[in-house]
Design an enzyme around this catalytic site. Structure first.
Site, PDB file in Angstrom:
ATOM      1  N   ASN A   6       0.722  -1.279   0.147  1.00  4.95           N
ATOM      2  CA  ASN A   6      -0.126  -0.049   0.358  1.00  4.95           C
ATOM      3  C   ASN A   6       0.455   1.338   0.198  1.00  4.95           C
ATOM      4  OD1 ASN A   6      -1.191   2.624   1.277  1.00  4.95           O
ATOM      5  ND2 ASN A   6      -3.235   1.108   1.829  1.00  4.95           N
ATOM      6  N   ASP A   8      -0.174   4.149  -0.434  1.00 12.90           N
ATOM      7  CA  ASP A   8      -0.758   5.831   0.336  1.00 12.90           C
ATOM      8  C   ASP A   8       0.254   6.555   1.045  1.00 12.90           C
ATOM      9  OD1 ASP A   8      -2.735   4.874  -0.377  1.00 12.90           O
ATOM     10  OD2 ASP A   8      -4.182   3.926   1.242  1.00 12.90           O
ATOM     11  N   HIS A   9       1.150   5.823   1.882  1.00 13.15           N
ATOM     12  CA  HIS A   9       2.179   6.880   2.688  1.00 13.15           C
ATOM     13  C   HIS A   9       3.057   8.293   1.938  1.00 13.15           C
ATOM     14  CE1 HIS A   9      -0.546   7.109   5.873  1.00 13.15           C
ATOM     15  NE2 HIS A   9      -0.955   5.012   5.882  1.00 13.15           N
ATOM     16  N   ARG A  17       4.878  18.562   1.598  1.00 11.83           N
ATOM     17  CA  ARG A  17       5.265  20.196   1.484  1.00 11.83           C
ATOM     18  C   ARG A  17       4.414  21.034  -0.089  1.00 11.83           C
ATOM     19  NH1 ARG A  17      10.239  21.119   4.157  1.00 11.83           N
ATOM     20  NH2 ARG A  17      10.012  22.315   1.787  1.00 11.83           N
ATOM     21  N   HIS A  42      -5.464   3.170  -1.763  1.00 13.51           N
ATOM     22  CA  HIS A  42      -7.113   4.085  -1.110  1.00 13.51           C
ATOM     23  C   HIS A  42      -7.339   5.589  -1.760  1.00 13.51           C
ATOM     24  CE1 HIS A  42      -9.827   4.304   3.474  1.00 13.51           C
ATOM     25  NE2 HIS A  42     -10.410   4.822   1.838  1.00 13.51           N
ATOM     26  N   ARG A  44      -9.219   7.482  -0.623  1.00 14.99           N
ATOM     27  CA  ARG A  44      -9.845   8.779  -0.054  1.00 14.99           C
ATOM     28  C   ARG A  44     -11.333   9.564  -0.528  1.00 14.99           C
ATOM     29  NH1 ARG A  44      -8.859   6.504   5.678  1.00 14.99           N
ATOM     30  NH2 ARG A  44     -10.432   7.772   6.368  1.00 14.99           N
ATOM     31  N   ARG A  48      -7.012  13.270   0.691  1.00 15.33           N
ATOM     32  CA  ARG A  48      -5.774  13.200   1.582  1.00 15.33           C
ATOM     33  C   ARG A  48      -4.347  12.588   1.655  1.00 15.33           C
ATOM     34  NH1 ARG A  48      -6.974   9.970   7.549  1.00 15.33           N
ATOM     35  NH2 ARG A  48      -8.935  10.986   6.860  1.00 15.33           N
ATOM     36  N   HIS A  49      -4.092  12.047   0.256  1.00 15.95           N
ATOM     37  CA  HIS A  49      -3.093  11.018   0.612  1.00 15.95           C
ATOM     38  C   HIS A  49      -3.432  10.715  -1.145  1.00 15.95           C
ATOM     39  CE1 HIS A  49      -5.044   6.856   1.590  1.00 15.95           C
ATOM     40  NE2 HIS A  49      -4.838   7.567   2.369  1.00 15.95           N
ATOM     41  N   GLU A  69      -8.698   0.150  -3.546  1.00 19.33           N
ATOM     42  CA  GLU A  69      -9.870   0.351  -1.847  1.00 19.33           C
ATOM     43  C   GLU A  69      -9.992   1.562  -1.779  1.00 19.33           C
ATOM     44  OE1 GLU A  69      -6.740  -0.048   1.815  1.00 19.33           O
ATOM     45  OE2 GLU A  69      -7.947   0.476   2.567  1.00 19.33           O
ATOM     46  N   THR A  99      -7.649   6.091   9.445  1.00 20.82           N
ATOM     47  CA  THR A  99      -7.009   5.109   9.300  1.00 20.82           C
ATOM     48  C   THR A  99      -8.040   3.926   9.459  1.00 20.82           C
ATOM     49  OG1 THR A  99      -5.815   3.310   8.336  1.00 20.82           O
ATOM     50  CG2 THR A  99      -5.640   3.782  10.568  1.00 20.82           C
ATOM     51  N   THR A 100      -8.247   2.873   8.518  1.00 25.79           N
ATOM     52  CA  THR A 100      -9.394   2.418   8.328  1.00 25.79           C
ATOM     53  C   THR A 100      -9.295   1.387   9.549  1.00 25.79           C
ATOM     54  OG1 THR A 100      -8.753   2.168   6.125  1.00 25.79           O
ATOM     55  CG2 THR A 100     -11.379   0.651   7.317  1.00 25.79           C
ATOM     56  N   GLU A 151     -10.977  -9.403   3.027  1.00 23.32           N
ATOM     57  CA  GLU A 151      -9.623  -8.998   3.519  1.00 23.32           C
ATOM     58  C   GLU A 151      -9.603  -9.145   4.846  1.00 23.32           C
ATOM     59  OE1 GLU A 151      -7.481  -5.579   1.624  1.00 23.32           O
ATOM     60  OE2 GLU A 151      -6.609  -5.195   3.785  1.00 23.32           O
ATOM     61  N   HIS A 191      -4.039  -4.790   7.683  1.00 25.21           N
ATOM     62  CA  HIS A 191      -3.614  -3.829   8.688  1.00 25.21           C
ATOM     63  C   HIS A 191      -3.097  -4.133   9.428  1.00 25.21           C
ATOM     64  CE1 HIS A 191      -5.108   0.344  10.092  1.00 25.21           C
ATOM     65  NE2 HIS A 191      -5.963   0.128   8.948  1.00 25.21           N
ATOM     66  N   GLY A 192      -2.007  -2.794   9.884  1.00 27.99           N
ATOM     67  CA  GLY A 192      -1.024  -3.161  10.916  1.00 27.99           C
ATOM     68  C   GLY A 192       0.639  -4.253  10.956  1.00 27.99           C
ATOM     69  N   GLY A 214       0.929  -0.986   4.604  1.00 25.33           N
ATOM     70  CA  GLY A 214       1.673  -0.118   4.043  1.00 25.33           C
ATOM     71  C   GLY A 214       2.317   0.081   5.329  1.00 25.33           C
ATOM     72  N   HIS A 215       1.979   1.895   6.737  1.00 28.62           N
ATOM     73  CA  HIS A 215       2.445   1.996   6.460  1.00 28.62           C
ATOM     74  C   HIS A 215       3.937   1.278   7.351  1.00 28.62           C
ATOM     75  CE1 HIS A 215       3.002   4.778  10.407  1.00 28.62           C
ATOM     76  NE2 HIS A 215       2.648   5.461   9.748  1.00 28.62           N
TER      77      HIS A 215
HETATM   78  N1  PXP Z   1      -5.693  -3.044   3.968  1.00 33.41           N
HETATM   79  C1  PXP Z   1      -6.958  -2.344   4.471  1.00 33.41           C
HETATM   80  C2  PXP Z   1      -7.911  -2.580   4.215  1.00 33.41           C
HETATM   81  C3  PXP Z   1      -6.550  -0.853   4.756  1.00 33.41           C
HETATM   82  O1  PXP Z   1      -7.430   0.525   5.309  1.00 33.41           O
HETATM   83  C4  PXP Z   1      -5.210  -0.819   4.992  1.00 33.41           C
HETATM   84  C5  PXP Z   1      -4.584   0.936   5.949  1.00 33.41           C
HETATM   85  O2  PXP Z   1      -5.066   2.039   4.304  1.00 33.41           O
HETATM   86  C6  PXP Z   1      -4.471  -1.532   4.877  1.00 33.41           C
HETATM   87  C7  PXP Z   1      -4.937  -2.633   4.449  1.00 33.41           C
HETATM   88  C8  PXP Z   1      -3.153  -1.444   5.427  1.00 33.41           C
HETATM   89  O3  PXP Z   1      -2.550  -1.155   6.372  1.00 33.41           O
HETATM   90  P1  PXP Z   1      -1.461  -0.883   7.595  1.00 33.41           P
HETATM   91  O4  PXP Z   1      -1.478   0.466   6.384  1.00 33.41           O
HETATM   92  O5  PXP Z   1      -1.440  -0.566   8.556  1.00 33.41           O
HETATM   93  O6  PXP Z   1      -0.117  -1.520   6.616  1.00 33.41           O
END
Ligand code: PXP
Length: 240
Positions: A6, A8-9, A17, A42, A44, A48-49, A69, A99-100, A151, A191-192, A214-215
């Protein structure tokens, strides 16, 4: 098992910036070259990203799996159908959330998804994945709707405050994965997830087709570089 990154970040950092860098599309290219099976973004409602032009550029430049997503709003469904990704992962989206925050409540969305959302994807070839907590009733309703994949939300596992809570959530994920597999749907998870908790998840939860990360991955890449970080995740996945 496939690793979807992911990105996004990368866009979050760019937007901080208002410059054109770092470019999430360039990040996606590095992830794919390092061996990731695909890219998740994602889009949104508040942009935002990831922005609309990123989506168009990702569609042109990503060679592997593209996972869009999104919340199931009319606006997003329109952009998703135009983009024609391999996979569309539907998530709940709250305006104030960082986040979600959890999976879809299937009792709540069932009629809307059945009458408004799923018919729009019919015969498009886009696979639909629903982001769910490992609740048997939610999984049953997702199957009834005709979802292709689920998922599993791994955030509660990843963030559990105690060893006992982590183990309890892991058991729920194992059971959830078995139910999804038995119903003939593919099992994704996300997620996480990070380098520490991913080996446990992979070892214990059966039938995982892909993980979406992602994060933690993008954060680690600040120290290690993106290529090395993606490769570290991949070798960890190979080892399990
Ligand atoms: N899956 C879904 C559905 C999410 O919303 C997210 C966060 O955007 C992720 C996976 C990735 O999560 P993380 O950024 O914590 O790895």
């Amino acid at each position: 098992m496939r690793l979807l990154v992911n990105i996004d970040h990368i866009a979050t950092l760019r937007n901080a910036r208002g410059e054109g860098y770092p470019d999430p599309v360039e990040g996606a290219r590095v992830c794919e070259e390092a061996g990731a099976a695909g890219i998740v973004f994602h889009l949104r409602g508040d942009r935002r990203h990831i922005r609309d032009e990123d989506v168009r550029n990702l569609k042109v430049n990503v060679n592997g799996i593209l996972d869009f997503e999104m919340a199931a709003t009319e606006e997003m469904i329109g952009i998703c159908l135009e983009t024609d990704p391999h996979l569309c992962t539907l998530v709940p989206e709250g305006r104030e959330e960082l986040t979600t925050e959890g999976g879809l409540n299937m009792e709540y969305v069932f009629d809307d998804y059945k009458n408004r959302v799923f018919p729009k994807f019919k015969e498009t070839g886009i696979e639909i994945s629903l982001f769910l907590d490992p609740n048997p009733r939610d999984i049953e309703l997702a199957h009834k709707l005709g979802a292709d994949a689920i998922e599993l939300h791994t955030g509660n596992f990843a963030n559990a405050a105690s060893k006992e809570a982590k183990l309890k959530e892991l058991k729920r994920l194992v059971k959830g994965s078995e139910l999804i597999h038995e119903a003939g749907m593919a099992v994704n998870a996300g997620h996480g997830l990070n380098l520490e908790n991913l080996p446990i998840l992979i070892k214990e939860v059966p039938h995982l087709r892909e993980v979406s990360i992602g994060h933690a991955l993008i954060s680690q890449s600040i120290y290690w570089g993106l290529e090395k970080t993606v490769k570290a995740y991949l070798s960890l996945m190979d080892a399990e």
